[in-house]
Structures are given as C-alpha cells and as structure tokens.
Design an enzyme around this catalytic site. Structure first.
Site, mmCIF file in Angstrom:
data_model
loop_
_atom_site.group_PDB
_atom_site.id
_atom_site.type_symbol
_atom_site.label_atom_id
_atom_site.label_comp_id
_atom_site.label_asym_id
_atom_site.label_seq_id
_atom_site.Cartn_x
_atom_site.Cartn_y
_atom_site.Cartn_z
ATOM 1 N N ARG A 1 -29.892 26.816 -13.098
ATOM 2 C CA ARG A 1 -30.322 27.273 -11.768
ATOM 3 C C ARG A 1 -31.815 27.053 -11.517
ATOM 4 O O ARG A 1 -32.435 27.836 -10.803
ATOM 5 C CB ARG A 1 -29.994 28.753 -11.556
ATOM 6 N N ARG B 1 -33.416 24.737 2.772
ATOM 7 C CA ARG B 1 -32.099 25.319 2.994
ATOM 8 C C ARG B 1 -32.024 26.174 4.267
ATOM 9 O O ARG B 1 -30.919 26.489 4.735
ATOM 10 C CB ARG B 1 -31.676 26.158 1.780
ATOM 11 N N ASP C 1 -22.400 22.574 -6.859
ATOM 12 C CA ASP C 1 -21.834 23.867 -7.253
ATOM 13 C C ASP C 1 -20.486 23.602 -7.903
ATOM 14 O O ASP C 1 -19.845 22.583 -7.623
ATOM 15 C CB ASP C 1 -21.676 24.807 -6.053
ATOM 16 N N ARG D 1 -33.154 29.308 -5.346
ATOM 17 C CA ARG D 1 -33.931 30.262 -4.555
ATOM 18 C C ARG D 1 -35.227 30.742 -5.162
ATOM 19 O O ARG D 1 -36.010 31.388 -4.482
ATOM 20 C CB ARG D 1 -33.053 31.454 -4.183
ATOM 21 N N TYR E 1 -12.047 32.109 -9.827
ATOM 22 C CA TYR E 1 -12.423 32.171 -8.400
ATOM 23 C C TYR E 1 -11.213 31.949 -7.501
ATOM 24 O O TYR E 1 -11.033 32.653 -6.504
ATOM 25 C CB TYR E 1 -13.511 31.136 -8.076
HETATM 26 O O1 CP3 Z 1 -30.115 24.315 -10.638
HETATM 27 C C1 CP3 Z 1 -28.947 24.258 -11.017
HETATM 28 O O2 CP3 Z 1 -28.520 24.859 -12.023
HETATM 29 C C2 CP3 Z 1 -27.996 23.326 -10.292
HETATM 30 C C3 CP3 Z 1 -27.266 23.883 -9.250
HETATM 31 C C4 CP3 Z 1 -26.114 24.837 -9.497
HETATM 32 C C5 CP3 Z 1 -25.694 25.726 -8.492
HETATM 33 N N1 CP3 Z 1 -24.530 26.326 -8.896
HETATM 34 C C6 CP3 Z 1 -26.381 25.897 -7.211
HETATM 35 C C7 CP3 Z 1 -26.170 27.148 -6.470
HETATM 36 C C8 CP3 Z 1 -25.212 24.952 -10.555
HETATM 37 C C9 CP3 Z 1 -25.231 24.260 -11.894
HETATM 38 C C10 CP3 Z 1 -24.228 25.899 -10.155
HETATM 39 C C11 CP3 Z 1 -23.055 26.236 -10.963
HETATM 40 C C12 CP3 Z 1 -22.323 27.476 -10.660
HETATM 41 N N2 CP3 Z 1 -21.919 27.955 -9.451
HETATM 42 C C13 CP3 Z 1 -21.813 28.332 -11.647
HETATM 43 C C14 CP3 Z 1 -21.980 28.105 -13.120
HETATM 44 C C15 CP3 Z 1 -23.333 28.486 -13.536
HETATM 45 C C16 CP3 Z 1 -23.563 29.946 -13.720
HETATM 46 O O3 CP3 Z 1 -24.383 30.475 -12.997
HETATM 47 O O4 CP3 Z 1 -22.896 30.523 -14.583
HETATM 48 C C17 CP3 Z 1 -21.131 29.377 -10.999
HETATM 49 C C18 CP3 Z 1 -20.457 30.533 -11.678
HETATM 50 C C19 CP3 Z 1 -21.203 29.113 -9.620
HETATM 51 C C20 CP3 Z 1 -20.605 29.919 -8.519
HETATM 52 C C21 CP3 Z 1 -21.695 30.402 -7.643
HETATM 53 N N3 CP3 Z 1 -22.267 29.648 -6.647
HETATM 54 C C22 CP3 Z 1 -22.404 31.624 -7.696
HETATM 55 C C23 CP3 Z 1 -22.097 32.765 -8.649
HETATM 56 C C24 CP3 Z 1 -23.405 31.585 -6.733
HETATM 57 C C25 CP3 Z 1 -24.499 32.583 -6.459
HETATM 58 C C26 CP3 Z 1 -24.234 33.524 -5.358
HETATM 59 C C27 CP3 Z 1 -25.550 34.089 -4.839
HETATM 60 O O5 CP3 Z 1 -25.928 33.714 -3.727
HETATM 61 O O6 CP3 Z 1 -26.170 34.879 -5.557
HETATM 62 C C28 CP3 Z 1 -23.299 30.341 -6.084
HETATM 63 C C29 CP3 Z 1 -24.164 29.846 -5.010
HETATM 64 C C30 CP3 Z 1 -25.214 28.890 -5.458
HETATM 65 N N4 CP3 Z 1 -25.003 27.829 -6.285
HETATM 66 C C31 CP3 Z 1 -26.574 28.909 -5.096
HETATM 67 C C32 CP3 Z 1 -27.178 27.809 -5.698
HETATM 68 C C33 CP3 Z 1 -28.590 27.348 -5.580
HETATM 69 C C34 CP3 Z 1 -27.205 29.882 -4.144
HETATM 70 C C35 CP3 Z 1 -26.988 29.361 -2.757
HETATM 71 C C36 CP3 Z 1 -28.050 29.831 -1.809
HETATM 72 O O7 CP3 Z 1 -29.150 29.280 -1.850
HETATM 73 O O8 CP3 Z 1 -27.733 30.719 -1.002
#
Ligand code: CP3
Length: 354
Positions: free
Chosen positions: A34, A47, A83, A38, A159
């Site tokens: 991540r 974004r 994602d 953010r 999910y």
């Molecule tokens: O920088 C990186 O690591 C690359 C981008 C990345 C994202 N999601 C971007 C993202 C990666 C590798 C993921 C994988 C992902 N997504 C996982 C596995 C990694 C982990 O955290 O265990 C999981 C479980 C998800 C599912 C998911 N998507 C979650 C739990 C969330 C967060 C919800 C939140 O807003 O707190 C997302 C959304 C997400 N994926 C964001 C980002 C940058 C946030 C989106 C935003 O900016 O609003």
C-alpha cells in the site's frame, strides 16, 4: 506499441530479485505494501476527481499512481496500482470499492447456482492493466522492480461470499465446511481468474509477483491445508514458468507459515507478529522472507521507528543465518492512510544505510 521489457540478466540486477533468488543484492531491498495510496497527498489530489475502479482501468493514471511512491521514497520496487477485485470487476461481476470500507459485491455468491454463473476472465478485459505495466516499465530505472499482484482464491472468495469486508467470515466458513463441493468449484473458478490476471501482468513484463491471501490467517492450519492450499498451490504452479519471484503473504498467518510456504512460493511475507528468524524456522530453509515492521509503529516517533527498523534488519540477518536465502524489507501489512510519508522516506534511507 512496444515497451522495454527486461531480460533475465537485467532482472538479476534488481535488488528485489537478487534478494528473492539467493543472489547478493547491491543493497537491502525495501518497498511497502500500500505504498501507493492515501498516505500521499499527490495521490489524494489525483484521486479527488476519479473513482477507485475508474482509476484502476486508466493506464496513464495507474502508471502515475504506481510511480508516485517510487519517486518520493526511492523504494526498490513499484507495486502495480490496482486492487484484488479488479479482475472480478473486469470479468463482469457487479462490485464497487467504497472509500473507507473496501470492496462491496452487489450480489454475493452463496449457492451452487451462483458459483456456476460466475464468469471467466478474458485477458482482453484487463488490457488496460497490461498497457499500464508497459508504461510503468518505460519509466522505472534499471534497479527498481515492478511487482504485479493478485488476490489469492480464499481472500477473493471471502469478499464474494460475505458481500464485503467481514469480521468473522461466518458465511465463508459455512460454505467451506457445509458444502465443500460448491466451495471447491468456487475456489477453482477464482484460481482460474487469478492465474489469468497474473499472466496478463507477467506477459506485459512484471518482474515479480505477490499473491495476497490477506485474510487466510482467519483459518486453522487444518482448514487452510484442506480447503485453501490446493488452490493457491495451483495458482503459483501455473505462473512458475515465468521464472520471476513469487511472493506469498497474509496477515495473522503465524500458524500457517509452513503450509503457506509449501504452496510453492519463493518468498514468504510475514506480518509483525512473528519475528523473521522465527518465521524461517516455520517456513524452512531455501526461501526468502519479506517483512515485517508493524505499520502502526510509524506513528510512534523517530526514535521508535529507528530502533524497530534496526531490529527488523537484525531479525532479517538472523533469518538468513537460519537458512533464508534473502530478506526484503517491508511492513507487516499495508501503509495506514494517516502515515506521514516523510517517515516512510526515512525508513527507506535507514534500510539502505544500516
Ligand atoms: O500500493 C499498493 O500496495 C498497490 C495497490 C493496492 C491496492 N489494493 C490499492 C487500494 C493493492 C496491492 C491492493 C490489494 C488489496 N485490496 C488487498 C490485499 C492487500 C492487503 O491490504 O491485505 C485487499 C484485501 C484489498 C481489498 C481492499 N481494497 C481494501 C481492504 C481496501 C481499503 C478500504 C479502505 O478504503 O480503507 C481497498 C481499497 C483500496 N485499494 C485503496 C487503495 C489505494 C483505497 C482506495 C481509496 O483511495 O479510497
């Protein structure tokens, strides 16, 4: 359109690939799960006018967001901005990513008929991702790796079945135990989607890949072995031919490190609960380890951060003495949104000098 893709010899120069393959890296590689997101004001600015999924299907935006943390922190790897639900969306499953919540599935998958109706992923449906990989490789330096990724079948299944994030995974475990046949069909279909998504990224030139089984730590080792490991093993086997490092990670997986390692990954990601040297005793020799600074410690001030970066490095060195073939520095899970990005930059500097 043609892009620069790297040869195997080029890749061996990448510190991340060297550490993952038992060669000697020019410096200890570090990147953060991540890292794109953010914690960065430049991400929030970009974004502000675009939805999360919309951004993931726009190659220029994917490239820009992927590059932001590389420019800022001098990390040794970029991770593709995407994602785990992107391939599900591309395949035609109705879902959204809701800010502050995560993936939300319009019609959760609960019955054998729901599973039978799941679509396949056609590679063209993620053509935007392949295009983005090419753009990123054109921008990355010769020493920065591009990591592609996918969600592992269990985490994707959780999910789809729960309909969104879950605390207890009761419906997931109910299907797993109550209707193992439907469970295995679902996991098989998700493994196919995961394999297709990884192949698109690897064909486009990704230098390494990470399979995220983020929520596998909710399972007992026995359930993991029986209901999950065969499917993750198939995913990792189906991409072995690319010859790139395959990283496998989940949260709270202390009790699962041995069976997760047995799925065939080259690098095991470890969360902050198990020290890296202890992790190697569970994983066994011959693999690299990745991790594992507690992401919350980045809020605890400079002295604490410096002390714990040093500790993780020492644990990593002990892990190598215990039989690991390398250490890739990372957090034990993703960067939290409120993290000060300057602290991340400082961690990278420390890892590279200590
Ligand atoms: O920088 C990186 O690591 C690359 C981008 C990345 C994202 N999601 C971007 C993202 C990666 C590798 C993921 C994988 C992902 N997504 C996982 C596995 C990694 C982990 O955290 O265990 C999981 C479980 C998800 C599912 C998911 N998507 C979650 C739990 C969330 C967060 C919800 C939140 O807003 O707190 C997302 C959304 C997400 N994926 C964001 C980002 C940058 C946030 C989106 C935003 O900016 O609003």
């Amino acid at each position: 359109m043609s892009h620069a893709t790297r040869t195997r010899a080029d890749r061996s120069q990448l510190p991340l690939v060297a550490a993952a393959t038992g060669a000697r890296p020019s410096r200890r590689p570090v990147w953060f799960m991540r890292q794109a997101g953010r914690s960065l004001p430049e991400y929030r600015a970009l974004r502000a006018e675009h939805g999360m999924l919309e951004s993931c299907f726009d190659p220029a935006m994917v490239c820009e967001i992927t590059m932001q943390p590389v420019r800022r922190h001098d990390v040794d790897a970029a991770i593709l901005f995407s994602d785990i639900v992107v391939p599900l969306k591309a395949a035609g499953i109705d879902l959204d990513i809701v800010a502050g919540t995560g993936p939300v599935i319009a019609n959760p998958v609960r019955t054998a008929a729901d599973v039978a109706a799941l679509p396949r992923l056609e590679p063209d449906a993620v053509g935007a991702v392949a295009h983005a990989v090419g753009l990123i490789l054109d921008e990355l330096s010769d020493t920065t790796a591009l990591i592609g990724f996918a969600g592992a079948p269990f985490t994707l299944a959780s999910y789809l079945i729960e309909g969104g994030p879950s605390r207890n995974y009761e419906r997931t475990k109910a299907m797993m135990h109550g209707d193992p046949q439907t469970w295995n069909l679902l996991m098989g279909k998700l493994a196919d989607i995961t394999i297709a998504f990884l192949r698109v990224q690897l064909d486009a030139g990704a230098d390494a890949m990470q399979l995220f089984d983020s929520w596998a730590g909710m399972l007992s080792a026995a359930d993991y072995q029986r209901f999950v490991a065969p499917h993750s093993t198939r995913v990792l086997a189906e991409v072995a031919e690319y010859g790139v490092p395959r990283i496998h990670f989940g949260v709270g997986t202390g009790e699962l490190l041995a069976p997760m390692a047995a799925t065939g990954a080259d690098v095991i990601g470890v969360d902050w609960r198990v020290p890296l040297d202890e992790a190697v005793r569970r994983v066994g020799p011959g693999k690299a380890v990745q991790g594992n600074l507690d992401p919350t410690l980045l809020f605890a001030g400079t002295d604490v951060v410096e002390q714990h970066v040093q500790r993780v490095i020492d644990d990593g060195d002990r892990a190598i003495a215990e039989g690991a073939i390398g250490h890739i520095f990372n957090l034990g899970h993703g960067v939290l949104p409120g993290t000060d990005p300057d602290v991340l930059t400082r961690v990278v500097e420390l890892v590279h000098t200590l």
